[in-house]
Motif scaffolding. Structure first.
Motif: not given
Length: 156
Positions: A108-112, A102-106
């Motif tokens: 990197y600006g892409h979906s979970f 979840k942290e990395q999705a946010k």
């Protein structure tokens, strides 16, 4: 389906739909990589504390990470390979930190879902023997990841 995937969600945060997408994605990757039918993979979704302990105990790094893979088909020193056409290969286990995903999705600006797919493919390629310890290995593995995700349609 090529793979038999056993999902364990210790976080109760991954939906059945998300697991189905991961299953389809990894079967797609298995097809591309010519994995024998019936191969078995375990995927566990865990929290940061659980993956931190695993990372500490098995990799000597006392911090959470996003994904860890344990390949079962790798032979250790002195181990004998058992070959039987009737036994499906046990590829191994992939452990994914849901909070890290979840942290990395946010970040990197892409979906979970895209991040979850990326981590699953990354872990799966490790089970197949790919690595990124050298620049050349990294180039090969990361190119495969990108290709699989893009061809499947799970893009940033």
């Amino acid at each position: 389906m090529i793979l038999n995937i056993d999902f364990i969600d210790e976080t109760n945060e991954v939906t059945k739909e998300q697991m189905n997408i991961i299953e389809q994605l990894l079967n797609y990757a298995a097809e591309i990589e010519h994995v024998p039918s019936g191969a078995e993979v375990g995927i566990s979704f865990v929290d940061n504390e659980r993956i931190r302990i695993i990372n500490r105990d098995y990799r000597g790094k006392d911090q959470p990470t996003d994904v860890i893979s344990f390949a079962l088909e790798e032979k250790g020193e002195g181990e004998v390979e058992i070959v039987d056409a009737d036994i499906p290969p046990l590829l191994g286990d992939i452990i994914i930190s849901i909070p890290k995903a979840k942290e990395q999705a946010k970040e990197y600006g892409h979906s979970f879902m895209r991040e979850l797919g990326f981590l699953a493919v990354h872990g799966f390629l490790h089970l197949l023997g790919y690595d990124h310890k050298t620049e050349e290995e990294e180039k090969i593995m990361f190119s495969k990841q990108k290709d699989i995700l893009e061809r499947y349609g799970l893009t940033r």
